[in-house]
Design an enzyme around this catalytic site. Structure first.
Site, short mmCIF file in Angstrom:
data_model
loop_
_atom_site.label_atom_id
_atom_site.label_comp_id
_atom_site.label_asym_id
_atom_site.label_seq_id
_atom_site.Cartn_x
_atom_site.Cartn_y
_atom_site.Cartn_z
N ASP A 104 0.81 -1.22 0.00
CA ASP A 104 0.00 0.00 0.00
C ASP A 104 0.84 1.27 0.00
O ASP A 104 2.04 1.22 0.25
CB ASP A 104 -0.78 0.07 1.33
CG ASP A 104 -1.96 -0.84 1.32
OD1 ASP A 104 -2.33 -1.32 0.25
OD2 ASP A 104 -2.52 -1.04 2.42
N LYS B 2 -3.47 2.62 -1.70
CA LYS B 2 -4.75 3.16 -1.25
C LYS B 2 -4.44 4.45 -0.54
O LYS B 2 -3.66 4.50 0.38
CB LYS B 2 -5.40 2.23 -0.22
CG LYS B 2 -5.88 0.94 -0.81
CD LYS B 2 -6.95 0.30 0.03
CE LYS B 2 -6.44 -0.23 1.35
NZ LYS B 2 -7.50 -0.93 2.10
N MET C 41 -7.47 8.87 10.15
CA MET C 41 -8.12 9.28 8.89
C MET C 41 -9.05 10.46 9.14
O MET C 41 -10.12 10.55 8.55
CB MET C 41 -8.92 8.12 8.29
CG MET C 41 -8.09 6.87 8.07
SD MET C 41 -9.06 5.47 7.48
CE MET C 41 -9.89 4.97 8.98
#
Ligand code: SAH
Length: 508
Positions: A39, A61, A174
């Site tokens: 990733d 991602k 996030m």
């Protein structure tokens, strides 16, 4: 017929940024796998552990722009394993902390593929620790909650009343896009607006940034910080003043260009990293064995008994000498009758690794000191073998030849390394280099050649400083029109690092 190898998938946590945070288990499976699927959050330096011929698949991602949708990743993992491959699915932090590792594991299980999860150091714990924030503390936080900041439409999937009432630490992942909403929701639901808060970006890497404040103003204070970042809310943030260890090291936030050869750069690179700096490898030289001379050395090794002395002047020389000794099916015992002299601590250490303790190591690491130390020991009956670089100064050879016979074998030469992975001129132009390290006059000369005719002019506007290992290197830098901002007092790698450290402290 040989039975078909059954594949397996390892869901490996690569840790939260610092490549040294990979676990031993992670390193083991990574170093023997057939395929790595990785990733964006994974530090690419980890891929160096994978075998050279291992297939590397990027499924990056990062928030909105998934390079491959999750279903596609699940299918890919199943397919690879069914082809009989050992697959490492490498993820940032820990695979099961908002990493969708759980989903991948279930998909593998349902497809009948065997898998193993290798836990990693999550940013929640390791990342905060590098910012000097412990996730719990006996006096002020007896619990913690790790929360997604990826709010669905109405944010109703989170119980904000419970979150606001916590006496423990809250960590949002996030969450940077929604930081205003997150802090407003907590205040609306009764959390004290003065609760300490911080945002930590790119934790545990040389680019780590931390902003501290309170719940009511952290969104504004951290406005300039983008993902990946952690939002942490709670009394533990106050402990940062006492527990900072990472972003207050002398080289933290500074970028170094290392001009040594790829093979020799590791010690300097490690020292720079140890002090918190980031190093960019820009090798300017490479060592090339000279085939004809290596063949001559092989013949000479058949007659070592004819010599009384062996002189080795560099780590490269030691490596090549023992390579040839090995090729002749001999080992250190073949040197039993010889007096061995080494120039430099590093050369002596390399010899020790082969089981040979040099009899003589001159105090200074230059030819003059060697002649001074050795000459009184020699008589006309002696015979010296001296395998060394084609580029070495003739002085030692000339001085010793006056006393006895010397066989100099020029087994390698130093050539300019033209391969490079980094655009250093661009980094200089954008003022993104703090120090350039030069460990020999040859590295200085080839550096200037590699950069091109406007090297000196480029330097003037770059803000970068030249750090030289000693007077010979400095002389060369000056000749090239480059500044000598720093010169080591002791002419070794350690000495160079010390001198740069002093400069950093001065500049603070
Ligand atoms: N599995 C990962 C988390 C994946 S979710 C782990 O255990 O750490 C991605 C989020 O993790 C990012 O948006 C950010 O909030 C956080 N994150 C991951 N690595 C980080 C780092 N080095 N510094 C700050 N935040 C990080």
């Amino acid at each position: 017929m040989t039975p078909k190898k059954t594949g397996k998938v390892y869901l490996v946590g690569g840790g939260c940024g610092n490549p040294e945070f990979l676990t031993l288990r992670g390193q083991k499976v990574l170093s023997r796998c057939d395929t790595v699927v990785y990733d964006a959050l994974v530090n690419p330096a980890l891929l160096a552990w994978a075998p050279e011929d291992c297939e590397r698949i990027y499924v990056g991602k990062r928030a909105a722009n998934h390079a491959l949708p999750q279903d596609g990743i699940n299918e890919l993992l199943v397919k690879l394993a069914k082809e009989g491959k050992e697959v490492v699915r490498l993820k940032g932090g820990d695979p099961y902390v908002f990493g969708r590792g759980g989903e991948e594991g279930v998909a593998l299980h349902q497809a009948g593929v065997s898998f193993e999860e290798v836990p990693g150091i999550t940013s929640v714990i390791g990342g905060l620790a590098c910012a000097g924030i412990p996730i719990t503390h006996r006096d002020c936080a007896s619990s913690f909650q790790v929360v997604t900041g990826h709010l669905k439409n109405d944010a109703a999937h989170l119980d904000w009343k419970v979150l606001a009432a916590t006496k423990g630490t809250l960590v949002f992942l996030m969450g940077m896009k929604n930081i205003e909403k997150i802090t407003a929701n907590l205040i609306e639901n009764g959390m004290d607006p003065k609760t300490p808060a911080a945002v930590v970006r790119e934790a545990s890497t040389p680019r780590q940034e931390t902003v501290t404040g309170e719940l009511e103003n952290i969104a504004e204070k951290a406005e300039s910080l983008s993902a990946p970042a952690l939002i942490v809310i709670g009394e533990v943030v106050k402990l940062r003043d006492d527990l900072r260890f990472f972003d207050n090291r002398p080289f933290f936030g500074r970028r170094f260009v290392v001009t040594r050869s790829r093979a020799q750069a590791s010690k300097l690179v490690e020292k720079i990293q140890e002090e918190g700096g980031e190093s960019v490898m820009y090798p300017t030289i490479r060592i090339q064995p000279v085939a004809s001379e290596m063949a001559r050395l092989k013949t000479v090794i058949g007659h070592l008994a004819d010599y009384s002395h062996l002189i080795l002047t560099s780590v490269n020389g030691v490596a090549l000498f023992f390579e040839q000794l090995d090729a002749c099916h001999k080992d250190a015992r073949a040197l039993a009758g010889l007096t061995v002299t080494a120039i430099g601590k590093a050369t002596a250490a390399a010899l020790k690794k082969h089981g040979v303790t040099p009899d003589i190591v001159p105090k200074q690491f230059v030819g003059e000191a060697l002649v001074e130390a050795l000459a009184p020991e020699l008589s006309a009956a002696d015979r010296i073998l001296m395998p060394r670089s084609k580029n070495a100064r003739p002085y030692v050879m000339e001085a010793l030849s006056k006393i006895c016979e010397v066989d100099e074998i020029k087994i390698y030469e130093t050539l300019r390394e033209d391969r490079t992975d980094v655009d250093v001129p661009a980094l200089l132009k954008s003022r993104d280099v703090d120090y350039i390290t030069f460990t020999s006059s040859t590295t200085a000369r080839y550096f200037a050649e590699k950069i091109g005719p406007d090297c000196a002019a480029l330097f003037k506007t770059s803000g970068a400083k030249c750090a030289s290992i000693g007077p010979k290197t400095s002389e060369q830098l000056k000749k090239l029109g480059l500044p000598v901002d720093i010169q080591a007092t002791t002419y070794t790698i350690d000495g160079l690092v010390e001198a740069i450290k002093e400069d950093c402290i001065k500049a603070h």
